[in-house]
Scaffold this motif. Sequence first.
Motif, PDB file in Angstrom:
ATOM      1  N   LYS A 238       0.849  -1.189   0.000  1.00  0.00           N
ATOM      2  CA  LYS A 238       0.000   0.000   0.000  1.00  0.00           C
ATOM      3  C   LYS A 238       0.886   1.241   0.000  1.00  0.00           C
ATOM      4  N   GLY A 239       0.568   2.167  -0.887  1.00  0.00           N
ATOM      5  CA  GLY A 239       1.334   3.398  -0.992  1.00  0.00           C
ATOM      6  C   GLY A 239       0.415   4.559  -1.310  1.00  0.00           C
ATOM      7  N   PRO A 240       0.967   5.702  -1.632  1.00  0.00           N
ATOM      8  CA  PRO A 240       0.152   6.889  -1.912  1.00  0.00           C
ATOM      9  C   PRO A 240      -0.755   6.720  -3.128  1.00  0.00           C
ATOM     10  N   GLU A 241      -0.430   5.790  -4.011  1.00  0.00           N
ATOM     11  CA  GLU A 241      -1.240   5.560  -5.209  1.00  0.00           C
ATOM     12  C   GLU A 241      -2.231   4.421  -5.026  1.00  0.00           C
ATOM     13  N   GLY A 242      -2.314   3.862  -3.817  1.00  0.00           N
ATOM     14  CA  GLY A 242      -3.259   2.789  -3.564  1.00  0.00           C
ATOM     15  C   GLY A 242      -2.577   1.461  -3.268  1.00  0.00           C
ATOM     16  N   THR A 243      -3.337   0.377  -3.427  1.00  0.00           N
ATOM     17  CA  THR A 243      -2.845  -0.968  -3.105  1.00  0.00           C
ATOM     18  C   THR A 243      -2.517  -1.735  -4.375  1.00  0.00           C
ATOM     19  N   ARG A 244      -1.449  -2.504  -4.341  1.00  0.00           N
ATOM     20  CA  ARG A 244      -1.114  -3.391  -5.454  1.00  0.00           C
ATOM     21  C   ARG A 244      -0.666  -4.739  -4.900  1.00  0.00           C
ATOM     22  N   ILE A 245      -0.933  -5.777  -5.684  1.00  0.00           N
ATOM     23  CA  ILE A 245      -0.582  -7.146  -5.303  1.00  0.00           C
ATOM     24  C   ILE A 245       0.527  -7.645  -6.219  1.00  0.00           C
ATOM     25  N   ILE A 246       1.617  -8.116  -5.629  1.00  0.00           N
ATOM     26  CA  ILE A 246       2.780  -8.564  -6.403  1.00  0.00           C
ATOM     27  C   ILE A 246       3.031 -10.052  -6.131  1.00  0.00           C
ATOM     28  N   PRO A 247       3.020 -10.908  -7.156  1.00  0.00           N
ATOM     29  CA  PRO A 247       3.409 -12.308  -6.947  1.00  0.00           C
ATOM     30  C   PRO A 247       4.851 -12.367  -6.460  1.00  0.00           C
ATOM     31  N   ILE A 248       5.141 -13.302  -5.587  1.00  0.00           N
ATOM     32  CA  ILE A 248       6.493 -13.358  -5.029  1.00  0.00           C
ATOM     33  C   ILE A 248       7.537 -13.652  -6.103  1.00  0.00           C
ATOM     34  N   THR A 249       7.113 -14.246  -7.216  1.00  0.00           N
ATOM     35  CA  THR A 249       8.031 -14.489  -8.333  1.00  0.00           C
ATOM     36  C   THR A 249       8.547 -13.187  -8.939  1.00  0.00           C
ATOM     37  N   GLU A 250       7.821 -12.079  -8.697  1.00  0.00           N
ATOM     38  CA  GLU A 250       8.234 -10.780  -9.229  1.00  0.00           C
ATOM     39  C   GLU A 250       8.758  -9.860  -8.129  1.00  0.00           C
ATOM     40  N   TRP A 251       8.767 -10.340  -6.895  1.00  0.00           N
ATOM     41  CA  TRP A 251       9.112  -9.500  -5.749  1.00  0.00           C
ATOM     42  C   TRP A 251      10.595  -9.158  -5.701  1.00  0.00           C
ATOM     43  N   TYR A 252      11.450 -10.160  -5.869  1.00  0.00           N
ATOM     44  CA  TYR A 252      12.897  -9.965  -5.736  1.00  0.00           C
ATOM     45  C   TYR A 252      13.489  -9.492  -7.069  1.00  0.00           C
ATOM     46  N   GLN A 253      14.199  -8.377  -7.014  1.00  0.00           N
ATOM     47  CA  GLN A 253      14.757  -7.769  -8.217  1.00  0.00           C
ATOM     48  C   GLN A 253      16.274  -7.914  -8.323  1.00  0.00           C
ATOM     49  N   GLY A 254      16.891  -8.459  -7.327  1.00  0.00           N
ATOM     50  CA  GLY A 254      18.339  -8.624  -7.284  1.00  0.00           C
ATOM     51  C   GLY A 254      18.770  -8.742  -5.840  1.00  0.00           C
ATOM     52  N   ALA A 255      20.048  -8.937  -5.623  1.00  0.00           N
ATOM     53  CA  ALA A 255      20.548  -9.113  -4.264  1.00  0.00           C
ATOM     54  C   ALA A 255      20.198  -7.896  -3.404  1.00  0.00           C
ATOM     55  N   GLY A 256      19.366  -8.106  -2.373  1.00  0.00           N
ATOM     56  CA  GLY A 256      18.985  -7.035  -1.468  1.00  0.00           C
ATOM     57  C   GLY A 256      18.009  -6.033  -2.057  1.00  0.00           C
ATOM     58  N   LYS A 257      17.359  -6.366  -3.187  1.00  0.00           N
ATOM     59  CA  LYS A 257      16.450  -5.425  -3.840  1.00  0.00           C
ATOM     60  C   LYS A 257      15.081  -6.075  -4.058  1.00  0.00           C
ATOM     61  N   THR A 258      14.029  -5.313  -3.795  1.00  0.00           N
ATOM     62  CA  THR A 258      12.666  -5.770  -4.060  1.00  0.00           C
ATOM     63  C   THR A 258      11.919  -4.692  -4.843  1.00  0.00           C
ATOM     64  N   VAL A 259      10.686  -5.011  -5.251  1.00  0.00           N
ATOM     65  CA  VAL A 259       9.900  -4.051  -6.025  1.00  0.00           C
ATOM     66  C   VAL A 259       9.251  -2.989  -5.135  1.00  0.00           C
ATOM     67  N   ARG A 260       9.318  -3.150  -3.828  1.00  0.00           N
ATOM     68  CA  ARG A 260       8.693  -2.169  -2.928  1.00  0.00           C
ATOM     69  C   ARG A 260       9.345  -0.806  -3.096  1.00  0.00           C
ATOM     70  N   LYS A 261       8.500   0.208  -3.276  1.00  0.00           N
ATOM     71  CA  LYS A 261       8.991   1.575  -3.384  1.00  0.00           C
ATOM     72  C   LYS A 261       9.218   2.153  -1.985  1.00  0.00           C
ATOM     73  N   GLN A 262      10.013   3.199  -1.916  1.00  0.00           N
ATOM     74  CA  GLN A 262      10.353   3.799  -0.621  1.00  0.00           C
ATOM     75  C   GLN A 262       9.115   4.243   0.141  1.00  0.00           C
ATOM     76  N   ASN A 263       8.091   4.698  -0.570  1.00  0.00           N
ATOM     77  CA  ASN A 263       6.906   5.235   0.098  1.00  0.00           C
ATOM     78  C   ASN A 263       5.767   4.222   0.200  1.00  0.00           C
ATOM     79  N   GLU A 264       6.088   2.932   0.067  1.00  0.00           N
ATOM     80  CA  GLU A 264       5.086   1.889   0.198  1.00  0.00           C
ATOM     81  C   GLU A 264       5.316   1.057   1.454  1.00  0.00           C
ATOM     82  N   ILE A 265       4.233   0.514   1.984  1.00  0.00           N
ATOM     83  CA  ILE A 265       4.284  -0.380   3.130  1.00  0.00           C
ATOM     84  C   ILE A 265       3.790  -1.757   2.694  1.00  0.00           C
ATOM     85  N   LEU A 266       4.558  -2.796   3.018  1.00  0.00           N
ATOM     86  CA  LEU A 266       4.055  -4.154   2.836  1.00  0.00           C
ATOM     87  C   LEU A 266       3.048  -4.405   3.945  1.00  0.00           C
TER      88      LEU A 266
END
Length: 295
Positions: free
Chosen positions: A138-166
């Motif tokens: 959930k972030g300022p633009e609303g809620t989004r659902i991410i499959p875990i297959t798309e969650w990890y973007q690299g070592a120590g990196k995820t798709v979560r933006k700085q202004n979003e809360i899991l």
Amino acid sequence: MYDIESVIVASTVDEAIEELVKNPKAEVISGGTDVLIKIREGKMAGCHLVNISNIPELKGIEMDSDGTIIIKAATVFSHITNDDIIKQYIPNLGDAVDQVGGPQIRNMGTIGGNVCNGVTSADSASTLCVLDAKMELKGPEGTRIIPITEWYQGAGKTVRKQNEILTAIRIEKENYEGYHGRYIKYGKRKAMEIATLGCSVMTKLTPDKKAIEKLKIGYGVAGPVPMRCVEAEQMARGKTVSRELLDCICENVLKEVHPRSSWRASKEFRLQLVEEMLRRAFEETVIAGGGNIDV
């Protein structure tokens, strides 16, 4: 020494998001078992923190009417392990998070922090992968659902933006019903050790218990991000359970993983662990499901 510029204690998710939007350099903290270590090491010197640990809507485990299990992101590991829903339907996840650190860490650390940290060694990660978990942000633009297959973007990196809360981790009924799961962790010590390798297997047998209906294989530290061995899973579908089948599964898995050498273990040792841990986990899940691998 903890070099922290400011701490805002949010009482709601919306308030936390508002504070993150106000300060683009602010970071989220909940249990603090990862964040405080980074601060003490000087990696986040002078940081601004938004504390979400006191937000009631981020805690607890529940089941929707359609059987979807919802794990709120700020739920601590010990509560997950001991929760009745987890014990009845996905005990393999409870077993996995019960291997995180020691009792103090498990009473403070949260599953949300474990996956938002983005590290491949997170004990919950490979099991959430085989459960095909979906991450609710959930972030300022609303809620989004991410499959875990798309969650990890690299070592120590995820798709979560700085202004979003899991806010939650969702596990649908079709991804756990009829399966038996097992998570095995290897570390240099029996307790309070970061995984040298983690292996999570879920097996669903055919009604006659003689063949594989579906198989899921997940690993941590077998690559830069937690991963699934999809080709090996597909190869096993419909095949009769046997030692020969397990040999073929292991052969295929070794082609899919990409472990590296580090100070914890060499690439060659990790490859040995990949196969041995898979053999143990697969056999245990087959037996738990009422099958017999030696037929």
